[in-house]
Write a protein that holds these residues in place. Structure first.
Motif, PDB file in Angstrom:
ATOM      1  N   GLY A   1      -4.259   1.029  -3.496  1.00  0.00           N
ATOM      2  CA  GLY A   1      -4.049   2.455  -3.705  1.00  0.00           C
ATOM      3  C   GLY A   1      -5.123   3.226  -2.948  1.00  0.00           C
ATOM      4  O   GLY A   1      -5.905   2.654  -2.195  1.00  0.00           O
ATOM      5  N   HIS A   2      -5.141   4.515  -3.141  1.00  0.00           N
ATOM      6  CA  HIS A   2      -6.211   5.305  -2.504  1.00  0.00           C
ATOM      7  C   HIS A   2      -6.497   6.545  -3.334  1.00  0.00           C
ATOM      8  O   HIS A   2      -5.582   7.165  -3.883  1.00  0.00           O
ATOM      9  CB  HIS A   2      -5.838   5.686  -1.066  1.00  0.00           C
ATOM     10  CG  HIS A   2      -4.654   6.598  -0.966  1.00  0.00           C
ATOM     11  ND1 HIS A   2      -4.785   7.951  -0.770  1.00  0.00           N
ATOM     12  CD2 HIS A   2      -3.331   6.366  -1.064  1.00  0.00           C
ATOM     13  CE1 HIS A   2      -3.578   8.506  -0.729  1.00  0.00           C
ATOM     14  NE2 HIS A   2      -2.674   7.566  -0.911  1.00  0.00           N
ATOM     15  N   TYR A   3      -7.789   6.862  -3.427  1.00  0.00           N
ATOM     16  CA  TYR A   3      -8.162   8.112  -4.085  1.00  0.00           C
ATOM     17  C   TYR A   3      -7.555   9.258  -3.283  1.00  0.00           C
ATOM     18  O   TYR A   3      -7.466   9.190  -2.065  1.00  0.00           O
ATOM     19  CB  TYR A   3      -9.687   8.237  -4.161  1.00  0.00           C
ATOM     20  CG  TYR A   3     -10.326   7.129  -4.976  1.00  0.00           C
ATOM     21  CD1 TYR A   3      -9.972   6.946  -6.316  1.00  0.00           C
ATOM     22  CD2 TYR A   3     -11.258   6.271  -4.406  1.00  0.00           C
ATOM     23  CE1 TYR A   3     -10.546   5.931  -7.075  1.00  0.00           C
ATOM     24  CE2 TYR A   3     -11.840   5.248  -5.168  1.00  0.00           C
ATOM     25  CZ  TYR A   3     -11.472   5.080  -6.488  1.00  0.00           C
ATOM     26  OH  TYR A   3     -12.031   4.069  -7.227  1.00  0.00           O
ATOM     27  N   GLY A   4      -7.129  10.291  -3.995  1.00  0.00           N
ATOM     28  CA  GLY A   4      -6.471  11.403  -3.319  1.00  0.00           C
ATOM     29  C   GLY A   4      -4.992  11.157  -3.084  1.00  0.00           C
ATOM     30  O   GLY A   4      -4.382  11.822  -2.243  1.00  0.00           O
ATOM     31  N   CYS A   5      -4.410  10.212  -3.833  1.00  0.00           N
ATOM     32  CA  CYS A   5      -2.987   9.875  -3.628  1.00  0.00           C
ATOM     33  C   CYS A   5      -2.088  10.998  -4.161  1.00  0.00           C
ATOM     34  O   CYS A   5      -2.130  11.339  -5.346  1.00  0.00           O
ATOM     35  CB  CYS A   5      -2.658   8.561  -4.330  1.00  0.00           C
ATOM     36  SG  CYS A   5      -0.944   8.026  -4.057  1.00  0.00           S
ATOM     37  N   GLY A   6      -1.274  11.552  -3.268  1.00  0.00           N
ATOM     38  CA  GLY A   6      -0.399  12.659  -3.644  1.00  0.00           C
ATOM     39  C   GLY A   6       0.672  12.247  -4.649  1.00  0.00           C
ATOM     40  O   GLY A   6       1.078  13.048  -5.495  1.00  0.00           O
ATOM     41  N   GLY A   7       1.130  11.002  -4.551  1.00  0.00           N
ATOM     42  CA  GLY A   7       2.152  10.529  -5.490  1.00  0.00           C
ATOM     43  C   GLY A   7       1.605  10.485  -6.912  1.00  0.00           C
ATOM     44  O   GLY A   7       2.275  10.912  -7.869  1.00  0.00           O
TER      45      GLY A   7
ATOM     46  N   GLY B   1       0.811  -1.213   0.000  1.00  0.00           N
ATOM     47  CA  GLY B   1       0.000   0.000   0.000  1.00  0.00           C
ATOM     48  C   GLY B   1       0.845   1.264   0.000  1.00  0.00           C
ATOM     49  O   GLY B   1       2.077   1.220   0.046  1.00  0.00           O
ATOM     50  N   CYS B   2       0.152   2.379  -0.044  1.00  0.00           N
ATOM     51  CA  CYS B   2       0.823   3.681  -0.049  1.00  0.00           C
ATOM     52  C   CYS B   2       1.278   4.052   1.364  1.00  0.00           C
ATOM     53  O   CYS B   2       0.664   3.658   2.351  1.00  0.00           O
ATOM     54  CB  CYS B   2      -0.125   4.747  -0.586  1.00  0.00           C
ATOM     55  SG  CYS B   2       0.647   6.380  -0.749  1.00  0.00           S
ATOM     56  N   SER B   3       2.339   4.836   1.425  1.00  0.00           N
ATOM     57  CA  SER B   3       2.854   5.303   2.725  1.00  0.00           C
ATOM     58  C   SER B   3       1.954   6.344   3.371  1.00  0.00           C
ATOM     59  O   SER B   3       2.175   6.707   4.538  1.00  0.00           O
ATOM     60  CB  SER B   3       4.248   5.923   2.551  1.00  0.00           C
ATOM     61  OG  SER B   3       5.155   4.970   2.075  1.00  0.00           O
ATOM     62  N   ASP B   4       0.990   6.829   2.629  1.00  0.00           N
ATOM     63  CA  ASP B   4       0.110   7.889   3.142  1.00  0.00           C
ATOM     64  C   ASP B   4      -0.373   7.549   4.558  1.00  0.00           C
ATOM     65  O   ASP B   4      -0.921   6.467   4.792  1.00  0.00           O
ATOM     66  CB  ASP B   4      -1.089   8.059   2.198  1.00  0.00           C
ATOM     67  CG  ASP B   4      -1.866   9.324   2.483  1.00  0.00           C
ATOM     68  OD1 ASP B   4      -2.333   9.492   3.635  1.00  0.00           O
ATOM     69  OD2 ASP B   4      -2.013  10.149   1.571  1.00  0.00           O
ATOM     70  N   SER B   5      -0.186   8.514   5.467  1.00  0.00           N
ATOM     71  CA  SER B   5      -0.468   8.266   6.886  1.00  0.00           C
ATOM     72  C   SER B   5      -1.951   8.040   7.168  1.00  0.00           C
ATOM     73  O   SER B   5      -2.331   7.537   8.224  1.00  0.00           O
ATOM     74  CB  SER B   5       0.035   9.446   7.720  1.00  0.00           C
ATOM     75  OG  SER B   5      -0.577  10.648   7.282  1.00  0.00           O
TER      76      SER B   5
ATOM     77  N   ILE C   1       5.710   5.104  -1.502  1.00  0.00           N
ATOM     78  CA  ILE C   1       4.989   6.181  -2.186  1.00  0.00           C
ATOM     79  C   ILE C   1       4.183   5.595  -3.352  1.00  0.00           C
ATOM     80  O   ILE C   1       4.736   4.964  -4.250  1.00  0.00           O
ATOM     81  CB  ILE C   1       5.979   7.235  -2.746  1.00  0.00           C
ATOM     82  CG1 ILE C   1       6.828   7.845  -1.630  1.00  0.00           C
ATOM     83  CG2 ILE C   1       5.232   8.301  -3.569  1.00  0.00           C
ATOM     84  CD1 ILE C   1       6.220   8.969  -0.880  1.00  0.00           C
ATOM     85  N   ALA C   2       2.888   5.757  -3.296  1.00  0.00           N
ATOM     86  CA  ALA C   2       1.955   5.367  -4.366  1.00  0.00           C
ATOM     87  C   ALA C   2       1.923   3.857  -4.617  1.00  0.00           C
ATOM     88  O   ALA C   2       1.730   3.414  -5.750  1.00  0.00           O
ATOM     89  CB  ALA C   2       2.237   6.129  -5.662  1.00  0.00           C
ATOM     90  N   ASN C   3       2.114   3.069  -3.541  1.00  0.00           N
ATOM     91  CA  ASN C   3       1.926   1.602  -3.587  1.00  0.00           C
ATOM     92  C   ASN C   3       2.519   0.954  -4.844  1.00  0.00           C
ATOM     93  O   ASN C   3       1.833   0.239  -5.574  1.00  0.00           O
ATOM     94  CB  ASN C   3       0.432   1.241  -3.454  1.00  0.00           C
ATOM     95  CG  ASN C   3      -0.507   2.101  -4.278  1.00  0.00           C
ATOM     96  OD1 ASN C   3      -0.924   3.171  -3.825  1.00  0.00           O
ATOM     97  ND2 ASN C   3      -0.810   1.682  -5.484  1.00  0.00           N
TER      98      ASN C   3
HETATM   99 ZN   LIG Z   1      -0.750   7.768  -1.753  1.00  0.00          ZN
END
Ligand SMILES: [Zn+2]
Length: 212
Positions: A98-104, A39-43, A64-66
């Motif tokens: 992944g996730h919607y709103g992914c900054g990567g 998965g993404c590192s997003d907290s 970053i970005a899975n």
């Molecule tokens: Zn992300």
């Protein structure tokens, strides 16, 4: 840092103290997770939280970005985790979430070349760029574009997984199942890729179809 240490004290007091037998059992046995989660590192996207998983349930890689760099890529960190998960832990499921709103993903859509001064981040995103940029559709609303790019990025990582012979071998033997997920930060819901319909559907629909 104070927040983390206070949080740990709460964990010791409210979880570890009451779960001593469970923790002892985990410590005395080899780990035996049911799935490798990439998965993404997003907290904001916490795999154990969104799957109600306990310690020992998931083998986790986050970046970053899975991303799953393909076999023989210079970055072998995900490949190493994959080798261990398949050859030693014998996991039967790999989830790329992944996730919607992914900054990567957004950074690539916005033109990641301006991030060149952050060499490692730039190179990492540059790997992801082809599939993300290929997902762009003319005249589509930017928010929709972002969502489509997030989904395309997840699908590309599933393809990259199949560059590993161990993955292909187990897929052919029906000993391994790959899953593409996207988490929605707003609702807390997950959509999963449905190969039959070739689209992402709410996880509840996937459950209704039977065992996965
Ligand atoms: Zn992300």
């Amino acid at each position: 840092m104070r927040q983390l240490l206070d949080g740990h004290a709460t964990f010791r007091r409210e979880f570890a103290a009451g779960a001593a037998p469970f923790l002892q059992k985990l410590a005395s046995e080899h780990q035996s997770p049911g799935a490798l989660y990439i998965g993404c590192s997003d907290s904001r996207v916490v795999p154990e939280l969104l799957t109600s998983s306990a310690p020992g349930d998931l083998f986790v890689v986050r970046n970053i970005a899975n991303a799953v760099p393909p076999l023989n890529d210079a970055d072998a960190s995900v490949g190493a985790a994959l080798d261990y998960a398949l050859e030693v832990l014998h996991v039967e499921h790999v989830v790329v979430c992944g996730h919607y709103g992914c900054g990567g993903v957004k950074a690539v859509l916005d033109g990641h070349k301006k991030l060149k001064q952050m060499t490692s981040l730039y190179e990492w995103l540059d790997h992801l760029a082809p599939s993300i940029l290929a997902s762009r559709i003319e005249l589509v609303d930017p928010e929709e574009q972002w969502r489509a790019a997030v989904e395309a990025n997840v699908m590309q990582q599933l393809v990259n997984l199949t560059t590993f012979p161990a993955v292909r071998k187990r897929l052919e033997a029906e000993e391994l199942w790959l899953h593409g997920w996207v988490y929605d930060l707003h609702s807390g819901g997950v959509t999963v890729f449905d190969p039959a319909g070739e689209r992402f559907v709410p996880a509840e629909h996937a459950l209704e179809r039977g065992p996965v």
